[in-house]
Design a protein around this motif. Structure first.
Motif, mmCIF file in Angstrom:
data_model
loop_
_atom_site.group_PDB
_atom_site.id
_atom_site.type_symbol
_atom_site.label_atom_id
_atom_site.label_comp_id
_atom_site.label_asym_id
_atom_site.label_seq_id
_atom_site.Cartn_x
_atom_site.Cartn_y
_atom_site.Cartn_z
ATOM 1 N N LYS A 106 1.967 13.481 20.728
ATOM 2 C CA LYS A 106 0.508 13.420 20.637
ATOM 3 C C LYS A 106 0.020 14.284 19.486
ATOM 4 N N ASN A 107 -1.173 13.959 19.024
ATOM 5 C CA ASN A 107 -1.894 14.751 18.024
ATOM 6 C C ASN A 107 -1.229 14.681 16.647
ATOM 7 N N ASP A 108 -1.865 13.953 15.762
ATOM 8 C CA ASP A 108 -1.372 13.779 14.380
ATOM 9 C C ASP A 108 0.075 13.303 14.339
ATOM 10 N N GLU A 122 -2.418 8.772 17.194
ATOM 11 C CA GLU A 122 -2.647 9.989 17.971
ATOM 12 C C GLU A 122 -1.738 10.076 19.188
#
Length: 175
Positions: A106-108, A122
């Motif tokens: 997750k996240n970038d 994401e």
């Protein structure tokens, strides 16, 4: 009555708390059983290195599920039989569901293959058994010729073959 009060006071003053027992009783379900700073680990099959995972930190938890959490981000490198990196997967957070042989990044999240094609999203799932990358989120794939956007995708783990679902845009890049 005085004798009973003396006995109770005697019992109470002789009680001693064991710190390990206090920690066990007060531990929460999500407390890690193992913590590592500066992780680098290799996964192999039949003596061949298949995957290398690098992370700033790792937390191993067994309750409520057996998971390995990489809260400071990670880099996963996939290797071919010639020990060459075929793709890289990075994210700012990841969790490995060990019994399910499934990773969630997750996240970038970014995946780059050996041709330089790049996926950005994401959230991404890597199924180790099927050697499959997937997402149900917005994705952007950048190649030397075009940028393709959509919602959801599937790819093999070396990201050499992929398909995007619900394509929302396609831009041709002129060189």
């Amino acid at each position: 009555l005085l004798v009973t009060a003396t006995i109770i006071v005697g019992f109470l003053s002789s009680c001693e708390n064991d710190n390990a027992e206090i920690a066990r009783v007060t531990a929460t379900v999500n407390d890690p059983i193992e913590e590592i700073k500066g992780l680098e680990t290799l996964y192999s099959d039949s003596g061949m290195v298949k995957v290398k995972v690098t992370a700033l930190s790792m937390l191993k938890k067994i309750r409520p599920k057996a998971v390995t959490e990489l809260p400071g981000g990670m880099l996963i490198e996939f290797f071919n039989q010639n020990k060459q990196v075929t793709s890289r997967l990075s994210a700012k957070y990841a969790i490995h569901y060990e019994l399910e042989h499934r990773w969630e990044a997750k996240n970038d999240v970014e995946v780059v293959n050996e041709k330089g094609e790049k996926l950005n999203t994401e959230k991404l799932i890597w199924d180790e058994r099927k050697e499959l990358l997937s997402s149900d989120q917005f994705v952007k794939i950048t190649t030397p010729e075009e940028i393709i956007m959509g919602k959801g995708f599937e790819a093999n783990q070396d990201f050499s073959r992929y398909k995007i679902f619900n394509v929302t845009g396609r831009i041709t890049v002129k060189q």
